[in-house]
Design an enzyme around this catalytic site. Structure first.
Site, PDB file in Angstrom:
ATOM      1  N   HIS A 183       0.820  -1.227   0.000  1.00 11.87           N
ATOM      2  CA  HIS A 183       0.000   0.000   0.000  1.00 11.87           C
ATOM      3  C   HIS A 183       0.855   1.279   0.000  1.00 11.87           C
ATOM      4  O   HIS A 183       0.584   2.222   0.762  1.00 11.87           O
ATOM      5  CB  HIS A 183      -0.960  -0.002   1.191  1.00 11.87           C
ATOM      6  CG  HIS A 183      -1.569  -1.348   1.500  1.00 11.87           C
ATOM      7  ND1 HIS A 183      -1.824  -2.295   0.523  1.00 11.87           N
ATOM      8  CD2 HIS A 183      -1.960  -1.927   2.664  1.00 11.87           C
ATOM      9  CE1 HIS A 183      -2.343  -3.377   1.092  1.00 11.87           C
ATOM     10  NE2 HIS A 183      -2.436  -3.185   2.383  1.00 11.87           N
ATOM     11  N   ASP A 259      -7.137  -6.252  -1.973  1.00  8.97           N
ATOM     12  CA  ASP A 259      -7.111  -6.332  -0.505  1.00  8.97           C
ATOM     13  C   ASP A 259      -8.381  -6.966   0.067  1.00  8.97           C
ATOM     14  O   ASP A 259      -8.649  -6.861   1.260  1.00  8.97           O
ATOM     15  CB  ASP A 259      -6.849  -4.977   0.170  1.00  8.97           C
ATOM     16  CG  ASP A 259      -6.483  -5.143   1.642  1.00  8.97           C
ATOM     17  OD1 ASP A 259      -5.853  -6.155   1.985  1.00  8.97           O
ATOM     18  OD2 ASP A 259      -6.858  -4.276   2.457  1.00  8.97           O
TER      19      ASP A 259
HETATM   20  C1  0GY Z   1      -4.143  -5.342   4.690  1.00  6.52           C
HETATM   21  C2  0GY Z   1      -4.249  -4.397   5.785  1.00  6.52           C
HETATM   22  C3  0GY Z   1      -4.472  -4.641   7.111  1.00  6.52           C
HETATM   23  C4  0GY Z   1      -4.412  -5.906   7.758  1.00  6.52           C
HETATM   24  C5  0GY Z   1      -3.617  -6.933   7.453  1.00  6.52           C
HETATM   25  O1  0GY Z   1      -2.722  -9.018   7.837  1.00  6.52           O
HETATM   26  C6  0GY Z   1      -3.491  -8.164   8.259  1.00  6.52           C
HETATM   27  O2  0GY Z   1      -4.130  -8.263   9.307  1.00  6.52           O
HETATM   28  O3  0GY Z   1      -2.860  -6.919   6.376  1.00  6.52           O
HETATM   29  C7  0GY Z   1      -4.766  -3.494   7.972  1.00  6.52           C
HETATM   30  O4  0GY Z   1      -5.437  -3.660   8.992  1.00  6.52           O
HETATM   31  O5  0GY Z   1      -4.339  -2.360   7.630  1.00  6.52           O
HETATM   32  O6  0GY Z   1      -3.190  -5.312   3.910  1.00  6.52           O
HETATM   33  O7  0GY Z   1      -4.998  -6.187   4.544  1.00  6.52           O
END
Ligand code: 0GY
Length: 304
Positions: A183, A259
């Site tokens: 991101h 995502d």
């Molecule tokens: C994403 C972002 C998030 C979470 C995770 O592995 C995860 O829990 O990546 C977030 O909460 O910003 O990339 O999915």
């Protein structure tokens, strides 16, 4: 009967009926950032997790892939599963070669386990520095893991907040593999595309040719948010200049993904069809689109 999990209060479930995108994806397009959650009764969430999500199964992910027009997925291990990669591996194995994976491993992982992850389709490990998601892991442990997975030809995916880049810079630039940033390093879009914070991120990519970026998550980074419900499909426009800048300057080192199922969103859940319609605003030529969606992910994840 497996364990029953209670979702974190206020948890937003993924969008059940996404629209059909107007943007037609090029043949072979890869959704290079998505997750599976459980199902919890089959693949329990990790005791050390910071949130308990809704279920989001491989079958639901593959249905979304087909609906949106993608050919393949890269399934990134989500923190709610800790270093238990079984749900992600199960999805990769069930995909008929159409999914690759990014795992989370600890120092205790054996060479045989790494080999077995490789056989299932894993091509990277994720190091997470977002404090609300994970406990701290010592840098020497991460560097040891990076050294081991480098021998398999894998890369490291890093997830961090923009304000933490200066402190993490030395560690990131010492990694012996390709490094893929989630991101765009989570810029604060209020600080501007020409601000010092994003300039540092661009410098990071410019000076280190092994660094790639996912130009993902406008719905997470946007302050202006989605469009009003008026049929307008140009959503999250405050993120466009950031993603476009990265695509234009580094067309061979960018990836895109939905995502899905969008963990930890608080205000709204995006329509994944609308997210796909974001792509032609950030990759404006057919050549940029083909590199972003097909050539780059195939080079990184399906080289063999
Ligand atoms: C994403 C972002 C998030 C979470 C995770 O592995 C995860 O829990 O990546 C977030 O909460 O910003 O990339 O999915």
């Amino acid at each position: 009967m497996g364990e029953t999990f209670v979702k974190t209060p206020g948890w937003l479930d993924w969008y059940a009926n996404p629209s059909k995108p107007r943007f037609v994806l090029p043949p072979g397009a890869v959704d290079a950032h998505c997750h599976v959650f459980g199902p919890g009764a089959e693949f329990p969430f990790a005791p050390e997790r910071k949130y308990t999500p809704c279920d989001a199964s491989k079958a639901q992910l593959f249905a979304l892939r087909d609906h949106l027009g993608f050919a393949r997925n890269v399934i990134v291990q989500a923190t709610c599963h800790g270093a238990d990669n079984r749900a992600m591996v199960d999805a990769c194995l069930a995909s008929g070669g159409r999914a690759r994976g990014v795992a989370t491993v600890r120092r205790s992982v054996t060479d045989a386990e790494l080999q077995s992850l490789h056989a299932a389709g894993v091509r990277g490990v994720r190091f997470n520095f977002v404090k609300r998601l994970v406990d701290f892991t010592p840098r020497d442990e991460l560097m040891e893991i990076a050294g081991r997975i480098a021998q398999l030809g894998w890369h490291v995916v890093i997830y961090f907040e923009a304000v933490d880049l200066p402190e993490l810079w030395e560690f990131f630039t010492s990694l012996p593999t390709d490094v893929v940033v989630d991101h765009m390093g989570r810029p604060d879009v209020r600080k501007g595309v020409d601000g010092a914070e994003f300039a540092l991120f661009l410098k990071f990519m410019r000076e280190h040719k092994n660094v790639w970026s996912k130009v993902t998550c406008p719905e997470r980074l946007s302050v202006s948010g989605p469009p009003a419900l008026n049929g307008e499909r140009n959503a999250y426009r405050d993120v466009v200049p950031f993603a476009r800048r990265v695509v234009e300057e580094f067309p061979d080192r960018v990836l895109w993904g939905t995502d899905w199922p969008h963990p930890n969103l608080k205000d709204h859940m995006p329509d994944d069809g609308l997210l796909v319609d974001f792509i032609p605003h950030i990759a404006v030529t057919p050549d940029q689109q083909r590199r972003l969606l097909v050539d780059n992910p195939l080079r990184l994840y399906w080289a063999d």
